[in-house]
Each structure stands twice: as structure tokens, then as C-alpha cells.
Motif scaffolding. Sequence first.
Motif, short mmCIF file in Angstrom:
data_model
loop_
_atom_site.label_atom_id
_atom_site.label_comp_id
_atom_site.label_asym_id
_atom_site.label_seq_id
_atom_site.Cartn_x
_atom_site.Cartn_y
_atom_site.Cartn_z
N ILE A 102 0.84 -1.20 0.00
CA ILE A 102 0.00 0.00 0.00
C ILE A 102 0.88 1.25 0.00
CG2 ILE A 102 -1.88 -1.20 1.22
CD1 ILE A 102 -0.95 0.56 3.73
N ASP A 103 0.28 2.39 -0.27
CA ASP A 103 0.98 3.67 -0.20
C ASP A 103 1.33 3.94 1.27
OD1 ASP A 103 1.82 6.29 -0.21
OD2 ASP A 103 -0.04 7.13 -0.99
N THR A 104 2.62 4.17 1.56
CA THR A 104 3.03 4.39 2.94
C THR A 104 3.63 5.78 3.15
OG1 THR A 104 5.07 3.17 2.44
CG2 THR A 104 3.36 1.96 3.59
N GLY A 105 3.37 6.70 2.23
CA GLY A 105 3.80 8.09 2.40
C GLY A 105 5.14 8.36 1.74
N PHE A 106 5.40 9.63 1.39
CA PHE A 106 6.67 10.08 0.83
C PHE A 106 6.95 9.45 -0.53
CE2 PHE A 106 11.23 11.38 1.44
CZ PHE A 106 11.00 12.64 1.95
N GLY A 107 5.88 8.95 -1.18
CA GLY A 107 6.06 8.30 -2.48
C GLY A 107 6.46 6.84 -2.40
N THR A 108 6.44 6.27 -1.18
CA THR A 108 6.87 4.87 -1.00
C THR A 108 5.67 3.94 -0.86
OG1 THR A 108 6.97 5.04 1.41
CG2 THR A 108 8.96 5.61 0.21
N VAL A 109 5.93 2.67 -1.04
CA VAL A 109 4.92 1.64 -0.77
C VAL A 109 5.49 0.67 0.26
CG1 VAL A 109 3.83 1.80 -3.05
CG2 VAL A 109 5.67 0.15 -2.68
N GLY A 110 4.57 -0.01 0.94
CA GLY A 110 5.01 -0.97 1.95
C GLY A 110 3.86 -1.85 2.40
N PRO A 111 4.12 -2.66 3.43
CA PRO A 111 3.10 -3.58 3.93
C PRO A 111 1.88 -2.84 4.49
CG PRO A 111 5.29 -4.19 4.72
CD PRO A 111 5.41 -2.83 4.11
N PRO A 112 0.73 -3.52 4.50
CA PRO A 112 -0.51 -2.88 4.97
C PRO A 112 -0.51 -2.65 6.49
CG PRO A 112 -0.89 -5.19 4.47
CD PRO A 112 0.52 -4.90 4.05
N VAL A 113 -1.50 -1.88 6.94
CA VAL A 113 -1.63 -1.47 8.34
C VAL A 113 -1.67 -2.67 9.29
CG1 VAL A 113 -3.12 -0.20 9.97
CG2 VAL A 113 -2.83 0.63 7.65
N GLU A 114 -2.27 -3.76 8.84
CA GLU A 114 -2.41 -4.91 9.75
C GLU A 114 -1.10 -5.72 9.90
OE1 GLU A 114 -4.40 -5.59 5.77
OE2 GLU A 114 -4.49 -4.09 7.37
N ALA A 115 -0.09 -5.40 9.10
CA ALA A 115 1.20 -6.13 9.21
C ALA A 115 1.83 -5.84 10.58
CB ALA A 115 2.15 -5.69 8.10
N PRO A 116 2.50 -6.85 11.18
CA PRO A 116 3.14 -6.62 12.48
C PRO A 116 4.20 -5.53 12.40
CG PRO A 116 3.10 -8.97 11.94
CD PRO A 116 2.64 -8.23 10.72
N VAL A 117 4.30 -4.74 13.46
CA VAL A 117 5.35 -3.72 13.57
C VAL A 117 6.56 -4.37 14.23
CG1 VAL A 117 5.99 -1.53 14.66
CG2 VAL A 117 3.71 -1.81 13.67
N LEU A 118 7.72 -4.23 13.60
CA LEU A 118 8.95 -4.86 14.09
C LEU A 118 9.98 -3.80 14.46
CD1 LEU A 118 9.39 -7.68 11.39
CD2 LEU A 118 8.20 -7.83 13.59
N ASP A 119 10.90 -4.17 15.35
CA ASP A 119 12.04 -3.31 15.70
C ASP A 119 13.27 -3.87 15.01
OD1 ASP A 119 10.47 -1.71 17.33
OD2 ASP A 119 10.96 -2.82 19.16
N PRO A 120 13.76 -3.20 13.96
CA PRO A 120 14.90 -3.76 13.22
C PRO A 120 16.19 -3.82 14.04
CG PRO A 120 14.30 -1.58 12.37
CD PRO A 120 13.29 -1.94 13.41
N THR A 121 16.93 -4.91 13.85
CA THR A 121 18.26 -5.04 14.47
C THR A 121 19.34 -4.63 13.48
OG1 THR A 121 18.21 -7.39 13.87
CG2 THR A 121 17.57 -6.82 16.13
N LEU A 122 19.00 -4.61 12.20
CA LEU A 122 19.89 -4.11 11.14
C LEU A 122 19.05 -3.21 10.26
CD1 LEU A 122 22.45 -4.01 9.33
CD2 LEU A 122 21.61 -6.07 8.22
N MET A 123 19.50 -1.96 10.09
CA MET A 123 18.78 -1.02 9.25
C MET A 123 19.60 -0.71 8.02
SD MET A 123 17.32 1.59 12.17
CE MET A 123 16.08 2.42 11.19
N LEU A 124 19.04 -0.98 6.85
CA LEU A 124 19.64 -0.55 5.59
C LEU A 124 19.01 0.82 5.31
CD1 LEU A 124 19.43 -3.96 3.71
CD2 LEU A 124 21.43 -2.95 4.80
#
Length: 195
Positions: A102-124
Motif C-alpha cells: 500500500i501507499d506508505t507516504g513520501f512516495g513509497t509503498v510498503g506492507p498494509p496497516v495490519e502487518a506486524p510492527v517490528l524493531d529492526p536489528t539491522l537497518m539498511l
Amino acid sequence: MQHLSPIKELKKKLRLEALGRRDALVPEFRIEASMRIADFGLAAISLEPGAIVSGFWPIRSEVDLRPLLFGLRERGARLCLPAIIDKQTILFRELVRGAPMIDTGFGTVGPPVEAPVLDPTLMLVPLAAFDVRGHRIGYGAGYYDRAIAHLQIKGVNPRLIGVAFDCQQVETVPDEPHDVPLEAILTESGLRHFS
């Protein structure tokens, strides 16, 4: 009219110049370079089992991280992508195979609202410009700086690897107290660690 501080003015100038160089890369070069970035990243990035890796879907002339992200998933990483929640906040939602984007703002797309929120241990980390010390200039909204600070408050200290093309390197990024330097930068020339 609001005037920017000298540091903000310089960052804006460096950002626009670096993005201009990136925009000037021909699409064929960007595709080849993105594939090289994936190869270097898969060869050089070590992951703990079950590591949570945040990446980004490419917008405009960015590096296409998808080959690298999918390679990391094959190695057991859980993937997540940023979603802009409000003017201050991004969260990282889990990217699973077959889920709608779905549209996730700033011109980006990503997983839908119901997708689990995760805390990344490695950020690219996406960026506009970087220097040899590991300092980065983002796109100017400060989302990643705040997201990293928020994770650190929670006791999560993610590894930070910037991803860019070589042409985005600048001599010196003027750093401010809130700036968190990168551990490494991944470009089409390879993975470079900073001290």
C-alpha cells in the motif's frame, strides 16, 4: 520567511548536488549497480538467525534494494519496510511474501496497516549523501534520526548500514549533535566499514 541555519543550508546544498548526480545516472547503470550492491551485501553482511532487517522500496533514482532484501530473507532474515505514521514518526512493518503493498507516504509503498510492527536489528538506511566518516544526509525530514533514537530508548541498538551509489559521496557532511553515524556504507564498490 524562515531562514535555515548555516549547517542546514550547507546540508541542503550537498543534498541537492548529490541527488542531482544520482538522478543523472542512466537507468541501466542503476540496475547493474543495484545488482552489484546486492552481491557485495550478501557476501559481506553477517546476520544472526532471525535478524530483523529494515530496508526500503526504491523511489525516484534510489538504489533498488529488492535483490539484496530477498537474498537476506533466503538466509532467514525477517524483513520490514518503513511506513510514515505522521509528520514525526515512521514505524517498520513486516514484509511477507504475497502481502499486498500500500501507499506508505513520501512516495513509497510498503506492507498494509495490519502487518506486524517490528524493531529492526539491522537497518539498511536510505540517504542523499554520505562522507568517509560515516555521516549521512537524509532527505531532510529527519524520520530516520527519530526512528533510530526511538529504538535506542527501547534498548534496541540497530546496526546502521547506509546504501547509496558512489556518486553520492561528499567530502564532509556537517554533523550535528543528534546525528548518529553509520557503521558502514554499501555501494557498487563494496561494503566499507567506518571506525
